[in-house]
Design an enzyme around this catalytic site. Structure first.
Site, mmCIF file in Angstrom:
data_model
loop_
_atom_site.group_PDB
_atom_site.id
_atom_site.type_symbol
_atom_site.label_atom_id
_atom_site.label_comp_id
_atom_site.label_asym_id
_atom_site.label_seq_id
_atom_site.Cartn_x
_atom_site.Cartn_y
_atom_site.Cartn_z
ATOM 1 N N ASP A 93 0.847 -1.113 0.053
ATOM 2 C CA ASP A 93 0.048 -0.004 -0.100
ATOM 3 C C ASP A 93 0.849 1.223 0.001
ATOM 4 O OD1 ASP A 93 -2.134 1.371 -0.132
ATOM 5 O OD2 ASP A 93 -3.133 0.709 1.844
ATOM 6 N N CYS A 279 -14.034 -23.564 19.111
ATOM 7 C CA CYS A 279 -13.101 -23.587 17.989
ATOM 8 C C CYS A 279 -12.240 -24.566 17.982
ATOM 9 C CB CYS A 279 -12.184 -22.340 17.717
ATOM 10 S SG CYS A 279 -10.912 -22.386 16.665
ATOM 11 N N CYS A 281 -9.323 -25.208 16.324
ATOM 12 C CA CYS A 281 -7.874 -24.786 15.744
ATOM 13 C C CYS A 281 -6.776 -25.303 16.895
ATOM 14 C CB CYS A 281 -7.733 -23.480 15.364
ATOM 15 S SG CYS A 281 -7.348 -22.453 16.767
ATOM 16 N N CYS A 284 -7.003 -23.545 20.256
ATOM 17 C CA CYS A 284 -8.220 -23.702 20.908
ATOM 18 C C CYS A 284 -8.197 -25.195 21.513
ATOM 19 C CB CYS A 284 -9.363 -23.248 20.202
ATOM 20 S SG CYS A 284 -9.228 -21.505 19.881
HETATM 21 N N1 GUN Z 1 -6.526 0.860 3.152
HETATM 22 C C1 GUN Z 1 -7.917 0.994 3.697
HETATM 23 N N2 GUN Z 1 -8.585 1.681 2.788
HETATM 24 C C2 GUN Z 1 -7.903 2.123 1.866
HETATM 25 C C3 GUN Z 1 -8.072 3.020 0.723
HETATM 26 O O1 GUN Z 1 -8.928 3.663 0.493
HETATM 27 N N3 GUN Z 1 -6.471 3.409 -0.165
HETATM 28 C C4 GUN Z 1 -5.681 2.851 0.140
HETATM 29 N N4 GUN Z 1 -4.629 3.032 -0.653
HETATM 30 N N5 GUN Z 1 -5.608 1.975 1.095
HETATM 31 C C5 GUN Z 1 -6.510 1.674 1.832
HETATM 32 ZN ZN ZN Z 2 -9.076 -21.475 17.670
#
Ligand code: GUN
Ligand code: ZN
Length: 489
Positions: A93, A279, A281, A284
Protein backbone atom coordinates in the site's frame (compact mmCIF):
# COMPACT_ATOMS: atom_id res chain seq x y z
CA UNK A 1 -7.58 -7.13 -22.51
CA UNK A 2 -6.67 -7.93 -18.92
CA UNK A 3 -4.56 -11.03 -18.60
CA UNK A 4 -3.64 -11.08 -14.90
CA UNK A 5 -6.95 -12.57 -13.79
CA UNK A 6 -9.03 -15.49 -14.92
CA UNK A 7 -12.30 -16.69 -13.44
CA UNK A 8 -12.60 -20.48 -13.05
CA UNK A 9 -16.04 -20.91 -11.48
CA UNK A 10 -18.98 -18.65 -10.72
CA UNK A 11 -21.70 -18.92 -8.11
CA UNK A 12 -23.91 -15.85 -8.46
CA UNK A 13 -21.43 -12.96 -8.57
CA UNK A 14 -18.95 -14.93 -6.46
CA UNK A 15 -16.10 -16.59 -8.23
CA UNK A 16 -13.03 -18.72 -7.82
CA UNK A 17 -10.29 -17.21 -9.92
CA UNK A 18 -6.59 -17.11 -10.56
CA UNK A 19 -4.53 -13.98 -10.21
CA UNK A 20 -1.23 -14.29 -12.02
CA UNK A 21 1.47 -12.25 -10.33
CA UNK A 22 4.38 -12.24 -12.79
CA UNK A 23 6.97 -10.54 -10.61
CA UNK A 24 6.62 -13.14 -7.83
CA UNK A 25 6.23 -15.91 -10.40
CA UNK A 26 3.13 -17.18 -8.61
CA UNK A 27 -0.55 -17.64 -9.30
CA UNK A 28 -2.82 -16.80 -6.38
CA UNK A 29 -6.14 -18.56 -6.08
CA UNK A 30 -8.99 -16.16 -5.24
CA UNK A 31 -10.92 -15.37 -3.14
CA UNK A 32 -7.75 -14.83 -1.16
CA UNK A 33 -6.99 -13.46 2.25
CA UNK A 34 -3.94 -11.22 2.49
CA UNK A 35 -2.66 -10.90 6.06
CA UNK A 36 -1.41 -7.38 6.75
CA UNK A 37 2.20 -7.44 7.86
CA UNK A 38 3.42 -4.45 9.83
CA UNK A 39 7.15 -4.25 9.10
CA UNK A 40 7.84 -2.95 12.61
CA UNK A 41 5.72 -5.37 14.64
CA UNK A 42 5.34 -8.88 13.28
CA UNK A 43 2.98 -10.75 15.56
CA UNK A 44 3.23 -13.80 13.29
CA UNK A 45 6.32 -14.02 11.08
CA UNK A 46 5.55 -14.05 7.33
CA UNK A 47 7.43 -17.35 6.96
CA UNK A 48 4.88 -18.90 9.32
CA UNK A 49 1.99 -17.28 7.44
CA UNK A 50 3.31 -19.16 4.44
CA UNK A 51 4.20 -22.52 5.98
CA UNK A 52 1.47 -22.90 8.63
CA UNK A 53 -1.42 -20.96 7.15
CA UNK A 54 -0.73 -21.44 3.44
CA UNK A 55 -0.89 -17.68 2.80
CA UNK A 56 -0.15 -17.15 -0.89
CA UNK A 57 -0.18 -13.37 -0.70
CA UNK A 58 0.30 -10.71 1.94
CA UNK A 59 0.09 -6.94 2.08
CA UNK A 60 2.41 -4.48 3.76
CA UNK A 61 2.80 -0.73 3.78
CA UNK A 62 5.56 0.74 1.63
CA UNK A 63 4.99 4.16 3.15
CA UNK A 64 6.07 2.87 6.56
CA UNK A 65 9.17 1.29 5.00
CA UNK A 66 9.92 4.46 3.05
CA UNK A 67 9.68 6.58 6.19
CA UNK A 68 11.80 4.35 8.42
CA UNK A 69 15.56 5.01 8.45
CA UNK A 70 16.59 1.44 9.20
CA UNK A 71 13.94 -0.48 7.25
CA UNK A 72 14.14 1.68 4.14
CA UNK A 73 17.77 0.77 3.41
CA UNK A 74 17.23 -2.87 4.35
CA UNK A 75 14.26 -3.08 1.98
CA UNK A 76 16.21 -1.51 -0.86
CA UNK A 77 19.28 -3.71 -0.27
CA UNK A 78 17.63 -7.05 0.42
CA UNK A 79 14.31 -6.66 -1.30
CA UNK A 80 10.96 -7.18 0.41
CA UNK A 81 10.79 -10.95 -0.05
CA UNK A 82 14.10 -11.42 1.73
CA UNK A 83 13.42 -8.78 4.35
CA UNK A 84 10.09 -10.30 5.31
CA UNK A 85 11.08 -13.88 4.48
CA UNK A 86 8.07 -14.61 2.27
CA UNK A 87 8.16 -16.16 -1.18
CA UNK A 88 4.53 -15.59 -2.21
CA UNK A 89 3.09 -12.42 -3.69
CA UNK A 90 3.58 -9.17 -1.78
CA UNK A 91 1.20 -6.24 -2.20
CA UNK A 92 2.33 -2.81 -1.01
CA UNK A 93 0.00 0.00 0.00
CA UNK A 94 1.02 3.58 -0.61
CA UNK A 95 0.34 5.60 2.51
CA UNK A 96 -3.13 6.68 1.44
CA UNK A 97 -4.54 5.28 4.64
CA UNK A 98 -2.08 7.42 6.62
CA UNK A 99 -3.17 10.32 4.44
CA UNK A 100 -6.77 9.69 5.45
CA UNK A 101 -5.83 9.36 9.13
CA UNK A 102 -3.30 12.19 9.52
CA UNK A 103 -4.22 14.58 6.69
CA UNK A 104 -0.95 14.55 4.82
CA UNK A 105 1.91 12.38 3.61
CA UNK A 106 5.21 13.33 2.03
CA UNK A 107 5.42 11.14 -1.08
CA UNK A 108 3.95 11.44 -4.55
CA UNK A 109 2.45 8.64 -6.61
CA UNK A 110 5.51 8.49 -8.86
CA UNK A 111 7.94 8.39 -5.91
CA UNK A 112 6.10 5.70 -4.01
CA UNK A 113 5.50 3.51 -7.08
CA UNK A 114 9.20 3.71 -7.99
CA UNK A 115 10.11 2.87 -4.41
CA UNK A 116 7.70 -0.07 -4.47
CA UNK A 117 9.30 -1.35 -7.66
CA UNK A 118 12.79 -0.92 -6.19
CA UNK A 119 12.02 -2.91 -3.07
CA UNK A 120 10.58 -5.76 -5.14
CA UNK A 121 6.85 -5.33 -4.54
CA UNK A 122 4.65 -7.55 -6.71
CA UNK A 123 1.56 -5.33 -6.69
CA UNK A 124 2.03 -1.61 -6.05
CA UNK A 125 -0.44 1.13 -5.15
CA UNK A 126 -0.60 4.80 -6.16
CA UNK A 127 -1.55 7.52 -3.66
CA UNK A 128 -5.35 7.55 -3.92
CA UNK A 129 -7.54 9.77 -1.73
CA UNK A 130 -9.78 7.71 0.59
CA UNK A 131 -12.84 9.94 0.76
CA UNK A 132 -14.92 9.06 3.85
CA UNK A 133 -18.62 8.10 3.68
CA UNK A 134 -21.37 10.73 3.70
CA UNK A 135 -19.28 13.76 2.73
CA UNK A 136 -20.70 16.55 0.57
CA UNK A 137 -20.91 15.54 -3.04
CA UNK A 138 -18.58 18.34 -4.06
CA UNK A 139 -15.79 16.93 -1.88
CA UNK A 140 -16.35 13.41 -3.18
CA UNK A 141 -16.16 14.63 -6.79
CA UNK A 142 -13.09 16.78 -6.23
CA UNK A 143 -11.16 14.06 -4.43
CA UNK A 144 -12.20 11.44 -6.96
CA UNK A 145 -10.84 13.66 -9.73
CA UNK A 146 -7.50 13.73 -7.86
CA UNK A 147 -7.52 9.95 -7.42
CA UNK A 148 -8.21 9.56 -11.14
CA UNK A 149 -5.28 11.84 -12.01
CA UNK A 150 -3.07 9.68 -9.80
CA UNK A 151 -4.17 6.53 -11.65
CA UNK A 152 -3.25 8.21 -14.91
CA UNK A 153 0.13 9.21 -13.48
CA UNK A 154 0.59 5.60 -12.34
CA UNK A 155 0.00 4.39 -15.90
CA UNK A 156 3.01 6.42 -17.00
CA UNK A 157 5.43 5.16 -14.32
CA UNK A 158 7.95 2.54 -15.37
CA UNK A 159 7.00 -0.26 -12.98
CA UNK A 160 8.50 -3.17 -14.88
CA UNK A 161 6.57 -6.39 -14.23
CA UNK A 162 4.97 -5.08 -11.04
CA UNK A 163 1.16 -5.10 -11.16
CA UNK A 164 -0.53 -1.89 -10.03
CA UNK A 165 -3.67 -1.31 -8.00
CA UNK A 166 -6.29 1.12 -9.28
CA UNK A 167 -8.20 2.12 -6.11
CA UNK A 168 -11.82 3.10 -6.62
CA UNK A 169 -13.22 5.94 -4.50
CA UNK A 170 -16.40 8.04 -4.59
CA UNK A 171 -17.57 7.97 -0.97
CA UNK A 172 -21.20 6.81 -0.57
CA UNK A 173 -22.26 8.15 -4.00
CA UNK A 174 -23.13 5.14 -6.07
CA UNK A 175 -22.97 6.93 -9.40
CA UNK A 176 -19.49 8.24 -8.55
CA UNK A 177 -18.38 4.73 -7.60
CA UNK A 178 -19.64 3.39 -10.94
CA UNK A 179 -17.98 6.22 -12.82
CA UNK A 180 -14.74 5.69 -10.86
CA UNK A 181 -14.88 1.99 -11.72
CA UNK A 182 -15.42 2.69 -15.43
CA UNK A 183 -12.47 5.06 -15.42
CA UNK A 184 -10.23 2.60 -13.55
CA UNK A 185 -11.27 -0.20 -15.91
CA UNK A 186 -10.21 1.98 -18.82
CA UNK A 187 -6.65 2.36 -17.49
CA UNK A 188 -3.88 -0.18 -18.02
CA UNK A 189 -3.77 -0.89 -14.25
CA UNK A 190 -4.38 -4.39 -12.97
CA UNK A 191 -6.19 -4.86 -9.66
CA UNK A 192 -9.20 -2.90 -8.39
CA UNK A 193 -9.42 -2.17 -4.67
CA UNK A 194 -12.63 -0.60 -3.41
CA UNK A 195 -11.38 2.14 -1.11
CA UNK A 196 -12.48 3.95 2.02
CA UNK A 197 -14.94 1.33 3.22
CA UNK A 198 -13.22 0.90 6.60
CA UNK A 199 -15.49 3.46 8.34
CA UNK A 200 -18.50 1.56 6.94
CA UNK A 201 -17.12 -1.77 8.14
CA UNK A 202 -16.40 -0.33 11.58
CA UNK A 203 -19.99 0.84 11.93
CA UNK A 204 -21.47 -2.39 10.49
CA UNK A 205 -23.00 -0.60 7.49
CA UNK A 206 -23.17 -3.74 5.35
CA UNK A 207 -26.10 -2.56 3.23
CA UNK A 208 -24.10 0.51 2.19
CA UNK A 209 -21.15 -1.72 1.43
CA UNK A 210 -23.34 -3.99 -0.71
CA UNK A 211 -24.58 -0.97 -2.65
CA UNK A 212 -21.08 0.41 -3.15
CA UNK A 213 -19.69 -2.94 -4.27
CA UNK A 214 -22.67 -3.35 -6.61
CA UNK A 215 -22.07 0.11 -8.07
CA UNK A 216 -18.36 -0.62 -8.57
CA UNK A 217 -19.03 -4.01 -10.18
CA UNK A 218 -21.38 -2.37 -12.66
CA UNK A 219 -18.51 -0.20 -13.89
CA UNK A 220 -15.90 -2.97 -14.09
CA UNK A 221 -15.47 -5.73 -16.63
CA UNK A 222 -16.06 -9.30 -15.44
CA UNK A 223 -12.34 -9.99 -15.75
CA UNK A 224 -11.37 -7.35 -13.17
CA UNK A 225 -10.05 -8.67 -9.83
CA UNK A 226 -11.64 -6.74 -6.95
CA UNK A 227 -10.09 -6.12 -3.53
CA UNK A 228 -12.27 -4.90 -0.65
CA UNK A 229 -9.76 -2.67 1.13
CA UNK A 230 -9.66 -3.13 4.91
CA UNK A 231 -12.16 -6.01 5.11
CA UNK A 232 -10.60 -8.62 7.36
CA UNK A 233 -13.31 -9.90 9.69
CA UNK A 234 -14.20 -13.50 8.80
CA UNK A 235 -17.88 -12.97 9.63
CA UNK A 236 -18.30 -10.94 6.44
CA UNK A 237 -16.18 -12.95 3.99
CA UNK A 238 -19.11 -14.99 2.66
CA UNK A 239 -21.22 -11.88 2.08
CA UNK A 240 -18.40 -9.88 0.49
CA UNK A 241 -17.41 -12.77 -1.79
CA UNK A 242 -21.08 -13.14 -2.78
CA UNK A 243 -20.98 -9.48 -3.81
CA UNK A 244 -18.12 -10.33 -6.16
CA UNK A 245 -15.02 -9.37 -4.14
CA UNK A 246 -11.89 -11.45 -4.74
CA UNK A 247 -9.24 -10.12 -2.36
CA UNK A 248 -9.34 -9.26 1.33
CA UNK A 249 -6.72 -7.88 3.67
CA UNK A 250 -6.74 -8.69 7.34
CA UNK A 251 -5.09 -6.47 9.91
CA UNK A 252 -7.87 -7.62 12.23
CA UNK A 253 -6.17 -10.91 13.14
CA UNK A 254 -3.32 -8.97 14.80
CA UNK A 255 -5.10 -5.80 15.94
CA UNK A 256 -7.89 -7.74 17.63
CA UNK A 257 -5.40 -10.08 19.32
CA UNK A 258 -3.66 -7.08 20.83
CA UNK A 259 -6.94 -6.15 22.57
CA UNK A 260 -7.62 -9.76 23.62
CA UNK A 261 -10.41 -10.07 21.08
CA UNK A 262 -11.19 -13.47 19.61
CA UNK A 263 -12.59 -13.67 16.09
CA UNK A 264 -15.33 -16.10 15.11
CA UNK A 265 -17.38 -16.42 11.94
CA UNK A 266 -20.32 -15.11 13.93
CA UNK A 267 -18.67 -12.04 15.44
CA UNK A 268 -16.09 -11.06 18.01
CA UNK A 269 -15.66 -12.35 21.57
CA UNK A 270 -13.55 -10.99 24.39
CA UNK A 271 -11.11 -13.41 25.94
CA UNK A 272 -12.35 -12.23 29.34
CA UNK A 273 -15.89 -13.50 28.54
CA UNK A 274 -14.98 -16.99 27.32
CA UNK A 275 -15.14 -20.06 29.45
CA UNK A 276 -14.69 -22.43 26.50
CA UNK A 277 -13.09 -21.92 23.10
CA UNK A 278 -15.75 -22.60 20.42
CA UNK A 279 -13.15 -23.63 17.85
CA UNK A 280 -11.14 -26.64 16.69
CA UNK A 281 -7.87 -24.92 15.74
CA UNK A 282 -4.60 -26.06 17.37
CA UNK A 283 -4.57 -23.07 19.75
CA UNK A 284 -8.11 -23.70 20.97
CA UNK A 285 -7.65 -27.46 21.14
CA UNK A 286 -4.53 -27.18 23.27
CA UNK A 287 -5.46 -24.32 25.58
CA UNK A 288 -8.34 -23.04 27.66
CA UNK A 289 -9.36 -19.36 27.84
CA UNK A 290 -8.28 -19.46 31.47
CA UNK A 291 -4.76 -20.51 30.49
CA UNK A 292 -4.48 -17.70 27.95
CA UNK A 293 -5.66 -15.16 30.50
CA UNK A 294 -2.92 -16.28 32.87
CA UNK A 295 -0.11 -16.23 30.33
CA UNK A 296 2.21 -13.33 29.78
CA UNK A 297 0.66 -10.80 27.42
CA UNK A 298 2.95 -11.28 24.44
CA UNK A 299 2.44 -15.03 24.36
CA UNK A 300 -1.33 -14.77 24.75
CA UNK A 301 -1.43 -12.16 22.01
CA UNK A 302 0.48 -14.41 19.65
CA UNK A 303 -1.78 -17.37 20.36
CA UNK A 304 -4.89 -15.25 19.85
CA UNK A 305 -3.47 -13.95 16.57
CA UNK A 306 -2.87 -17.56 15.50
CA UNK A 307 -6.43 -18.53 16.35
CA UNK A 308 -7.72 -15.43 14.51
CA UNK A 309 -5.76 -16.49 11.42
CA UNK A 310 -6.97 -20.10 11.62
CA UNK A 311 -10.57 -18.91 11.75
CA UNK A 312 -10.05 -16.43 8.91
CA UNK A 313 -8.33 -18.85 6.54
CA UNK A 314 -10.79 -21.59 7.53
CA UNK A 315 -13.77 -19.41 6.62
CA UNK A 316 -12.18 -18.54 3.30
CA UNK A 317 -11.79 -22.26 2.50
CA UNK A 318 -15.43 -22.78 3.48
CA UNK A 319 -16.44 -19.95 1.15
CA UNK A 320 -14.45 -21.46 -1.73
CA UNK A 321 -15.92 -24.91 -1.16
CA UNK A 322 -19.40 -23.35 -1.17
CA UNK A 323 -18.67 -21.66 -4.50
CA UNK A 324 -17.58 -25.03 -5.92
CA UNK A 325 -20.84 -26.56 -4.69
CA UNK A 326 -22.87 -23.62 -5.94
CA UNK A 327 -24.39 -22.93 -2.54
CA UNK A 328 -22.53 -19.86 -1.30
CA UNK A 329 -25.80 -18.01 -0.71
CA UNK A 330 -26.81 -20.68 1.79
CA UNK A 331 -23.63 -19.90 3.76
CA UNK A 332 -24.36 -16.18 3.42
CA UNK A 333 -27.87 -16.75 4.77
CA UNK A 334 -26.43 -18.55 7.77
CA UNK A 335 -23.88 -15.80 8.41
CA UNK A 336 -26.52 -13.10 7.89
CA UNK A 337 -28.42 -14.52 10.86
CA UNK A 338 -25.63 -13.43 13.20
CA UNK A 339 -26.22 -9.70 13.09
CA UNK A 340 -29.19 -7.59 11.94
CA UNK A 341 -26.93 -5.31 9.89
CA UNK A 342 -25.49 -8.34 8.12
CA UNK A 343 -29.04 -9.34 7.19
CA UNK A 344 -29.51 -5.83 5.78
CA UNK A 345 -26.35 -6.35 3.76
CA UNK A 346 -27.65 -9.64 2.38
CA UNK A 347 -31.02 -8.08 1.54
CA UNK A 348 -29.28 -5.18 -0.22
CA UNK A 349 -27.30 -7.74 -2.21
CA UNK A 350 -30.53 -9.52 -3.22
CA UNK A 351 -32.02 -6.17 -4.29
CA UNK A 352 -29.43 -6.32 -7.05
CA UNK A 353 -30.20 -9.97 -7.85
CA UNK A 354 -30.22 -9.32 -11.60
CA UNK A 355 -26.46 -8.84 -11.35
CA UNK A 356 -26.03 -12.11 -9.42
CA UNK A 357 -28.15 -13.89 -11.96
CA UNK A 358 -26.10 -12.77 -14.95
CA UNK A 359 -23.11 -14.88 -13.93
CA UNK A 360 -24.88 -17.62 -11.96
CA UNK A 361 -24.48 -21.12 -13.45
CA UNK A 362 -27.79 -22.60 -14.58
CA UNK A 363 -27.17 -25.90 -12.93
CA UNK A 364 -25.66 -26.83 -9.58
CA UNK A 365 -25.88 -29.48 -6.85
CA UNK A 366 -29.12 -28.72 -5.03
CA UNK A 367 -31.09 -25.68 -3.96
CA UNK A 368 -31.82 -25.47 -0.23
CA UNK A 369 -34.63 -23.21 0.87
CA UNK A 370 -33.42 -22.16 4.31
CA UNK A 371 -34.86 -18.73 5.04
CA UNK A 372 -37.26 -16.03 3.86
CA UNK A 373 -34.43 -14.65 1.71
CA UNK A 374 -34.18 -17.92 -0.25
CA UNK A 375 -37.27 -16.80 -2.17
CA UNK A 376 -35.25 -13.92 -3.60
CA UNK A 377 -32.26 -15.90 -4.83
CA UNK A 378 -31.22 -15.62 -8.48
CA UNK A 379 -32.35 -19.19 -9.16
CA UNK A 380 -35.93 -18.24 -8.28
CA UNK A 381 -35.85 -15.11 -10.40
CA UNK A 382 -34.48 -17.03 -13.33
CA UNK A 383 -37.26 -19.61 -13.11
CA UNK A 384 -39.85 -16.82 -13.04
CA UNK A 385 -38.40 -15.29 -16.18
CA UNK A 386 -38.42 -18.67 -17.83
CA UNK A 387 -42.10 -19.10 -17.04
CA UNK A 388 -42.95 -16.20 -19.33
CA UNK A 389 -41.55 -18.13 -22.25
CA UNK A 390 -43.32 -21.47 -21.70
CA UNK A 391 -46.19 -22.28 -24.09
CA UNK A 392 -49.16 -24.09 -22.62
CA UNK A 393 -52.63 -24.57 -24.03
CA UNK A 394 -56.02 -25.97 -23.12
CA UNK A 395 -57.09 -26.55 -19.52
CA UNK A 396 -54.09 -26.46 -17.22
CA UNK A 397 -54.12 -27.63 -13.61
CA UNK A 398 -51.57 -26.05 -11.27
CA UNK A 399 -51.36 -28.20 -8.16
CA UNK A 400 -49.10 -28.66 -5.18
CA UNK A 401 -47.93 -32.23 -4.70
CA UNK A 402 -50.36 -32.90 -1.95
CA UNK A 403 -54.01 -33.28 -2.86
CA UNK A 404 -53.12 -34.13 -6.45
CA UNK A 405 -56.02 -34.53 -8.82
CA UNK A 406 -56.08 -35.43 -12.48
CA UNK A 407 -59.62 -35.19 -13.82
CA UNK A 408 -60.15 -33.66 -17.18
CA UNK A 409 -57.19 -31.36 -17.53
CA UNK A 410 -55.00 -31.24 -20.62
CA UNK A 411 -51.87 -30.57 -18.58
CA UNK A 412 -50.93 -30.81 -14.96
CA UNK A 413 -48.08 -28.69 -13.60
CA UNK A 414 -46.68 -28.91 -10.10
CA UNK A 415 -46.42 -25.75 -8.05
CA UNK A 416 -43.65 -25.58 -5.47
CA UNK A 417 -42.89 -22.50 -3.43
CA UNK A 418 -40.83 -20.39 -3.91
CA UNK A 419 -40.45 -21.27 -7.61
CA UNK A 420 -44.06 -21.52 -8.72
CA UNK A 421 -45.30 -23.86 -11.45
CA UNK A 422 -43.18 -26.16 -13.58
CA UNK A 423 -43.94 -28.94 -16.05
CA UNK A 424 -43.48 -32.54 -14.81
CA UNK A 425 -40.51 -33.07 -17.12
CA UNK A 426 -38.48 -30.51 -15.18
CA UNK A 427 -39.12 -31.97 -11.73
CA UNK A 428 -35.68 -33.52 -11.44
CA UNK A 429 -33.73 -30.54 -12.77
CA UNK A 430 -31.96 -27.75 -10.91
CA UNK A 431 -33.20 -25.77 -9.03
CA UNK A 432 -36.67 -27.39 -8.94
CA UNK A 433 -35.28 -30.56 -7.40
CA UNK A 434 -34.21 -28.52 -4.37
CA UNK A 435 -35.05 -29.13 -0.76
CA UNK A 436 -37.88 -27.00 0.58
CA UNK A 437 -39.22 -27.26 4.13
CA UNK A 438 -42.86 -28.27 4.64
CA UNK A 439 -43.56 -25.36 6.94
CA UNK A 440 -42.96 -22.38 4.73
CA UNK A 441 -43.16 -18.70 5.42
CA UNK A 442 -45.52 -16.42 3.51
CA UNK A 443 -42.76 -14.96 1.30
CA UNK A 444 -42.21 -18.34 -0.35
CA UNK A 445 -45.89 -18.54 -1.40
CA UNK A 446 -45.83 -14.94 -2.60
CA UNK A 447 -42.76 -15.72 -4.73
CA UNK A 448 -44.50 -18.81 -6.16
CA UNK A 449 -47.61 -16.76 -6.96
CA UNK A 450 -45.39 -14.42 -8.97
CA UNK A 451 -44.35 -17.47 -10.98
CA UNK A 452 -48.01 -18.36 -11.59
CA UNK A 453 -48.71 -14.79 -12.68
CA UNK A 454 -45.86 -14.91 -15.21
CA UNK A 455 -47.02 -18.22 -16.68
CA UNK A 456 -50.61 -17.02 -16.94
CA UNK A 457 -49.76 -13.68 -18.53
CA UNK A 458 -47.56 -15.40 -21.11
CA UNK A 459 -50.38 -17.77 -22.11
CA UNK A 460 -53.60 -15.80 -22.57
CA UNK A 461 -55.10 -18.59 -24.67
CA UNK A 462 -54.95 -21.24 -21.95
CA UNK A 463 -57.26 -21.57 -18.95
CA UNK A 464 -55.79 -22.22 -15.54
CA UNK A 465 -57.11 -23.89 -12.43
CA UNK A 466 -55.21 -23.96 -9.14
CA UNK A 467 -55.45 -26.70 -6.53
CA UNK A 468 -53.30 -25.27 -3.79
CA UNK A 469 -55.00 -26.49 -0.64
CA UNK A 470 -52.20 -25.65 1.73
CA UNK A 471 -51.62 -22.08 0.57
CA UNK A 472 -52.40 -19.01 2.70
CA UNK A 473 -55.82 -17.66 1.76
CA UNK A 474 -54.63 -14.08 1.25
CA UNK A 475 -51.96 -15.16 -1.24
CA UNK A 476 -54.54 -17.20 -3.19
CA UNK A 477 -56.91 -14.22 -3.14
CA UNK A 478 -54.26 -12.09 -4.83
CA UNK A 479 -53.91 -14.41 -7.85
CA UNK A 480 -55.23 -13.07 -11.20
CA UNK A 481 -59.01 -13.28 -11.45
CA UNK A 482 -58.88 -15.33 -14.65
CA UNK A 483 -57.62 -18.33 -12.63
CA UNK A 484 -60.21 -20.85 -11.39
CA UNK A 485 -59.97 -22.35 -7.92
CA UNK A 486 -60.46 -26.10 -7.74
CA UNK A 487 -62.53 -26.66 -4.64
CA UNK A 488 -64.97 -29.23 -3.48
CA UNK A 489 -62.83 -32.17 -4.50
N1 GUN B 1 -6.58 0.88 3.11
C1 GUN B 1 -7.87 0.93 3.55
N2 GUN B 1 -8.62 1.74 2.74
C2 GUN B 1 -7.77 2.20 1.79
C3 GUN B 1 -7.96 3.08 0.67
O1 GUN B 1 -9.04 3.60 0.40
N3 GUN B 1 -6.85 3.31 -0.10
C4 GUN B 1 -5.62 2.76 0.18
N4 GUN B 1 -4.60 3.01 -0.64
N5 GUN B 1 -5.44 1.94 1.23
C5 GUN B 1 -6.50 1.67 2.02
ZN1 ZN C 1 -9.19 -21.47 17.54
Amino acid sequence: MRDAFEVRTYDGAARIGELRVPRAGVTVETPALMPVVNPHVQTIEPARLESEFDAEILITNSYILHGSDDLREAALQQGLHDLLDFSGAIVTDSGSFQLAEYGEIDVTTTEILEFQREIGSDIGTPVDIPTPPDVEREQAERELATTQERLEIAEGVDVGEMLVNAPIQGSTYRDLRTQAAEHADGTSLDVFPIGAVVPLLNSYRYADIAEIVGAVKRGLGGDAPVHLFGAGHPMMFALAVAMGCDLFDSAAYALYARDERYLTVRGTEHLADLEYFPCECPVCSEHTPEQLREMDDARAERLLAEHNLHVSFGEMRRVKQAIRRGNLLELVEARARNHPTMLDGYRALLDGADRLEASDPTTKDAFFHVSTESARRPEVRRHHQRLERFDVSGDVLLASDRGALEETFDERWTVTPPFGPYPPALAETYPLNGEVPERLERQAYVAASEGIRRLVSGNPGASFTVALWDWPEDVLADLPESIDRADGF
